[in-house]
Design an enzyme around this catalytic site. Structure first.
Site, PDB file in Angstrom:
ATOM      1  CB  CYS A  41      62.952  29.020  25.275  1.00 59.49           C
ATOM      2  SG  CYS A  41      64.089  30.356  25.596  1.00 59.49           S
TER       3      CYS A  41
ATOM      4  CB  CYS B 152      65.017  31.133  29.765  1.00 61.69           C
ATOM      5  SG  CYS B 152      64.135  32.040  28.510  1.00 61.69           S
TER       6      CYS B 152
ATOM      7  CG  ASP C 113      35.079  45.035  39.644  1.00 59.45           C
ATOM      8  OD1 ASP C 113      34.288  45.878  40.075  1.00 59.45           O
ATOM      9  OD2 ASP C 113      36.302  45.090  39.775  1.00 59.45           O
TER      10      ASP C 113
ATOM     11  CG  ASP D  54      40.193  43.851  40.310  1.00 51.62           C
ATOM     12  OD1 ASP D  54      39.011  44.238  40.373  1.00 51.62           O
ATOM     13  OD2 ASP D  54      41.166  44.613  40.383  1.00 51.62           O
TER      14      ASP D  54
ATOM     15  CG  ASP E 256      34.796  42.627  42.471  1.00 52.10           C
ATOM     16  OD1 ASP E 256      33.712  43.214  42.436  1.00 52.10           O
ATOM     17  OD2 ASP E 256      35.847  43.066  41.971  1.00 52.10           O
TER      18      ASP E 256
END
Lengths: 734, 61
Positions: free
Chosen positions: A30, A33, A438, A622, A626
């Site tokens: 925002c 920040c 997975d 991940d 894979d």
């Protein structure tokens, strides 16, 4: 470990002795920040400028050479509460930005010209129906030509170039009818003006360019945005490693700066960041990110370790090898190159539409010309009518139909913490009718967590966690996390490979392996109820607790699976882990199809078998194992915690711990595809009305302008609906 | 009708002025962060940072 950090690789040197650093900042959301970061950094007198780019979540910091070290900037941002990662802007980035600015310039020129010509055209139209002086009309037409011709020559270049390229390659794309329409409309209008005619189509031609350029710009914007965010992802993931210097000191440097042959120190509890061979040391490592197997493996001198594995028990020094040199990586590399060819066969929706559209339109124009000739009209007039057919069918709405939806859908995805790496992935995701998961790290969390937390007294857990926090072992870290990461207990001592112990009120408190705490009998009961978990024990005086630490499901995994089932998707699990570990997960989630103990090649074969059945597969994974399957699947997703290779193989990356982005992505993609098809059908419908009008010779410039802008507007408004996906559930933390 | 000969260049000139302004915006990077700029308007640190004694008078700039 007081190792020094070295980030000089990321510093850019500008003229005038100014150094700059670009950082991707995590958690910047925002204006507050933005302000905190800018004022916080500028409060340091040596910082010349700090500018936040909120859209890209980056900050650029500049300082005078030599007065500041880049590490200090990161430390300062950390003190402000933001985690920042140095960022190396890609080389092609600059040309990308230049191209986008050029496109925006084209849009500006075309918009300016369209408005000014319209000013003249409206006067001519209203004059035509009252008593305009033919001399004035000619003047207005010539003025229009004066604006339109240079504009088309300048702003029409993206279309002309692309059409020429396509024709040279012997193909037809959407730019061919566009180019033909614009060129013929302008040429005809000049001739008509020369002959003092009532009608000229300068406005139509330029307006067409204007609308199409907007579509083109949206497309470019989308591509740049995905690339930028992918760049941020890479920066967020960029890890560092501790390099052993020849003189025996250590230094922390980013992985990008590590060369083959360097020696890297890997502490227990750290993730291995490089591929290499162990030089000294002996340790248990967790390879679950690589193979899916959750059981730790013992390695020693001479063994090969891969990036992404977790070092559990002992310190290791590793000689770095060039990437891809490992046998496992070679195998995966080979499988990936095999798998990749299936993806390139996909034809985008817009290209499919163009293939149908262009021949149809050109035939219609030709038939009109021949028809009117046969009807006895002089060829000049027949040609004018044929050209109006081309103008009115110019794919104005088609040019906007797909990019507009893509941009809106991509920003909706981004709000749900899902990032597209490629625009067309949206179309492919919408087509999937089967999702394959997975297990390790995808359905379950990548880090282990405390499973039997409900059976432990919270006060006791606090005490156990304080002792656990003193250890760097991943299992102890999981216990500490379960209690919210308390302060480590003072005076705790680590016993290599056994556990951690501390003295409290004269008695020893221990946390470690079951044998270390003499808790074999207690462990038996816990072990039977958590067969796939690793057990550790805690003992203090008479008290003894056995803790089961293992893979737990991602939050929202159950609701996500339920949502996917509700939408009629077939679900399956393909895991490299043991059957005992896979079956309970599948049962818990209610997924009836699962296979365990698969190699990367097995996974590919399983996907191929389903594809042969006619299934369109979305793969979620991940691990390194894979990666080939992710490439082979029609569309693929991976969590942000995935290995580099898996992430670069997938089309979509989702952030956070929750699994719900998978369901959300599919919902948004399906809605987007529905809207794209709606838009395409609308374009067809529009032509069904407009073409007969044009063929009959009734399409005056006024009709053409109204039809074009009207259809573009409707298509754009329809596209905006893609952002209004009412979420069933928002994932995890906001 | 001669009025057109004055009005038209005038309209075109205004349009061109707009186009040039757009190019200038583009070149000065005002389109590089569309989200942040919207928030920056609301920042009032340029008022807070200057104590009353050191108000910059127009002729000093």
């Amino acid at each position: 470990m007081g190792a020094q950090q070295d980030l000089s690789l990321f510093v850019r040197h500008r003229e005038g002795g100014i150094e700059g650093l670009e950082l991707a900042v995590e958690g910047m959301r925002c204006a507050g920040c933005m302000r905190a970061i800018e004022t916080g950094l500028k409060s340091d007198a040596s910082v010349l400028s700090a500018r936040v780019n909120l859209a890209l979540k980056r900050v650029t910091v500049e300082w005078r050479e030599g007065v500041l070290r880049p590490e200090a900037v990161i430390a300062q941002l950390a003190a402000l509460g933001f985690k920042a990662y140095p960022f190396l802007p890609a080389n092609q980035h600059d040309s990308e930005v230049a191209q986008e600015a050029q496109l925006l310039r084209y849009v500006g020129v075309a918009g300016f010209a369209a408005m000014n010509i319209m000013l003249l055209s409206v006067s001519v139209w209203s004059g035509n129906s009252s008593d305009i002086n033919p001399l004035t009309r000619d003047l207005f037409h010539w003025l229009s030509a004066l604006i339109a011709l240079p504009t088309a020559a300048y702003a029409g270049r993206p279309f002309f170039d692309s059409a020429l390229r396509a024709l040279r390659a012997g193909a037809v794309n959407m730019d061919v009818p566009i180019t033909l329409g614009v060129v013929l409309a302008l040429g005809m209008s000049v001739v008509e003006t020369w002959n003092h005619s009532r009608h000229a189509y300068f406005d139509g031609a330029v307006m067409l360019l204007f609308f199409l350029l907007i579509g083109r710009y949206l497309d470019q914007l989308m591509r740049r945005r995905t690339r930028d965010l992918a760049g941020n992802l890479a920066a967020l993931k960029s890890e560092s490693a501790i390099r052993l210097q020849p003189d025996g000191t250590t230094i922390i440097i980013p992985i990008n700066a590590i060369l083959p042959g360097d020696v890297v120190l890997i502490q227990p509890g750290e993730r291995v960041a490089v591929d290499g061979v162990i030089e000294t040391g002996r340790s248990k490592i967790d390879q679950s990110l690589i193979t899916g197997e959750t059981m730790p493996v013992m390695v020693e001198t001479g063994a090969r370790v891969h990036a992404g594995t977790m070092n559990l028990s002992g310190a290791l020094t590793v000689i770095v090898e060039a990437a891809g040199a490992g046998t496992l990586l070679d195998e995966i590399d080979r499988l990936m190159s095999q798998a990749v060819e299936s993806r390139s066969r996909y034809v985008h929706l817009s290209d499919r539409a163009a293939r149908l559209y262009a021949p149809l339109v050109h035939t219609a124009a030709l038939v009109t010309f021949l028809g009117w000739m046969a009807f006895g009209l002089p060829w000049q007039e027949a040609l004018v009518i044929a050209i109006t057919v081309l103008i009115i069918t110019c794919p104005c709405a088609l040019g906007l139909a797909i990019p507009a939806v893509q941009v809106v859908a991509a920003s909706a995805l981004f709000k749900n913490r899902i990032m597209l790496r490629e625009g067309a992935a949206l179309e492919r995701l919408a087509e999937a009718d089967m999702v394959v998961f997975d297990k390790t790290g995808t359905l379950t969390l990548p880090e282990p967590s405390l499973l039997n937390i409900a059976m432990i007294d919270p006060v006791l857990l606090g005490q156990i966690a304080a002792l656990a926090a003193a250890s760097r072992h991943p299992l102890a870290q999981a216990v500490s996390r379960a209690a919210g990461g308390p302060r480590p207990m003072a005076g705790a001592q680590e016993h290599e490979g056994q556990g951690v112990a501390a003295l409290l009120d004269g008695d020893e408190m221990r946390l470690g392996s079951v044998a270390f705490c003499h808790a074999e009998t207690e462990a038996l009961a816990v072990g039977t109820s958590y067969p796939s978990a690793s057990l550790i024990a805690w003992r203090y005086r008479d008290g003894c607790v056995v803790l089961a630490v293992g893979q737990s499901l991602r939050p929202d995994a159950r609701t996500c699976i339920h949502d996917l089932k509700m939408r009629g998707l077939r679900l399956a699990i393909l895991s490299g882990d043991r059957m005992e570990a896979v079956a309970p997960v599948a049962q818990m989630l209610g997924i009836s199809e699962y296979q365990a103990g698969l190699t990367p090649g097995n996974k590919l074969r399983a996907l191929d078998a389903w594809t042969a059945e006619g299934r369109i597969i979305g793969m979620v994974g991940d691990g390194l194992n894979d990666a080939p399957a992710l490439v082979r699947a029609h569309v693929s997703l991976s969590p942000i915690s995935a290995t580099h290779l898996a992430q670069s193989a997938s089309d979509i990356v989702f952030l956070g711990d929750s699994l719900s982005p998978v369901a959300t992505a599919i919902i948004i993609a399906r809605k987007a595809r529905r809207l794209m098809l709606q838009n395409l059908w609308f374009a067809v419908l529009y032509n069904a009305f407009a073409v007969p009008l044009a063929v009959a010779g009734l399409a005056t410039p006024l009709v053409a302008a109204a039809a074009m802008s009207g259809s573009s507007l409707i298509v754009t408004i329809n596209a905006l609906r893609a952002g209004r996906v009412t979420m069933i559930r928002q994932g995890g933390e906001a | 009708m001669n009025i057109i000969l004055i009005l038209f260049p005038l309209a075109l000139g205004l349009g061109l002025a707009g186009l040039i302004a757009f190019f200038w915006c583009l070149r000065s990077g005002q389109y590089s962060d569309l989200e942040g700029s919207g928030w920056r308007v609301l920042e009032d640190d340029d008022i807070d940072n200057s104590p009353p004694a050191a108000v910059v008078l127009p002729e000093q700039r």
